[in-house]
Motif scaffolding. Structure first.
Motif, PDB file in Angstrom:
ATOM      1  N   HIS A  72      28.275  19.470  46.637  1.00 43.69           N
ATOM      2  CA  HIS A  72      27.061  18.939  46.024  1.00 43.69           C
ATOM      3  C   HIS A  72      26.095  20.088  45.702  1.00 43.69           C
ATOM      4  O   HIS A  72      25.509  20.139  44.615  1.00 43.69           O
ATOM      5  N   SER A  76      25.172  21.359  41.904  1.00 39.43           N
ATOM      6  CA  SER A  76      23.749  21.324  41.581  1.00 39.43           C
ATOM      7  C   SER A  76      23.222  22.720  41.251  1.00 39.43           C
ATOM      8  O   SER A  76      22.359  22.875  40.382  1.00 39.43           O
ATOM      9  N   HIS A 120      18.032  14.832  37.859  1.00 41.37           N
ATOM     10  CA  HIS A 120      18.819  15.075  39.074  1.00 41.37           C
ATOM     11  C   HIS A 120      18.349  14.228  40.255  1.00 41.37           C
ATOM     12  O   HIS A 120      19.131  13.990  41.176  1.00 41.37           O
ATOM     13  N   LEU A 129      25.601  16.184  41.623  1.00 42.87           N
ATOM     14  CA  LEU A 129      24.517  16.920  40.969  1.00 42.87           C
ATOM     15  C   LEU A 129      23.141  16.515  41.501  1.00 42.87           C
ATOM     16  O   LEU A 129      22.131  16.759  40.852  1.00 42.87           O
ATOM     17  N   VAL A 135      18.816  22.811  42.480  1.00 50.08           N
ATOM     18  CA  VAL A 135      18.676  22.814  41.015  1.00 50.08           C
ATOM     19  C   VAL A 135      17.450  23.643  40.650  1.00 50.08           C
ATOM     20  O   VAL A 135      17.506  24.539  39.797  1.00 50.08           O
TER      21      VAL A 135
END
Length: 191
Positions: A72, A76, A120, A129, A135
């Motif tokens: 994850h 991301s 997101h 994501l 992010v």
């Protein structure tokens, strides 16, 4: 008056053994040495982004340091780098079109952040994501390189996540096999 059976630090509802923390710190130091040594032998070292490893680490640990969530965080992080690149490209395009550079950058980053974080958190929040913190952090890493060496940036962020997983797994193994301690083993007793 109370004393601890073992010298411990009370952290929330958990007791953490100081000796364990020092031992885990040694583990972290050794693993960091090995990581940096290997990284310094790679061509990526010439791009001067090793420090990004140590930005990915606190993002991973701040999210709970769950090894099972590495995919994850990685997906991301890749998305964040791409968002950062897109923001930089948008700012460059607007500036070349004659718009003030500060206004172009402010708009590109502000609107890009709105889109990236919103997308997101909401539709992608429960997907690979959905780690918004990385992010955002990865977009910043892209800014730091001016949008260059993106594969190296992504690889270095992945290195930081893997290093975080190594720290976590090592800490778990130390607790289980070296210290054989659980929170309930560290009880308070009356003096």
């Amino acid at each position: 008056m109370f004393i601890k059976v073992v010298k411990t630090i009370k952290k929330g509802d958990e007791f953490v053994d100081k000796k364990y923390l020092w031992t885990w710190s040694v583990w972290i130091g050794i693993m960091t040495f090995i990581y940096v040594f290997i990284y310094a032998l790679l061509p990526a070292f010439a791009t001067n982004v090793l420090w990004m490893t140590f930005v990915a680490l606190p993002i991973f640990f701040g999210g709970g340091a769950l090894v099972k969530e590495i995919p994850h965080y990685f997906c991301s992080a890749v998305a964040g780098v791409l968002w950062g690149w897109l923001m930089l490209q948008t700012a460059g395009f607007m500036t070349q079109a004659g718009i003030n550079a500060a206004l172009s950058l402010g708009f590109a980053v502000g609107f890009g952040t709105f889109l990236a974080i919103g997308i997101h958190m909401i539709p992608l929040g429960n997907t690979l994501l959905g780690k918004v913190t990385i992010v955002f952090g990865s977009a910043a890493m892209c800014f730091a390189t001016g949008g260059e060496n993106l594969v190296t940036v992504i690889g270095t962020l992945l290195g930081g996540l893997v290093l975080g997983a190594i720290f976590t797994v090592g800490g778990d193994l130390l607790q289980k096999y070296v210290f054989n301690k659980k929170a309930e083993d560290l009880e308070e007793v009356k003096a």
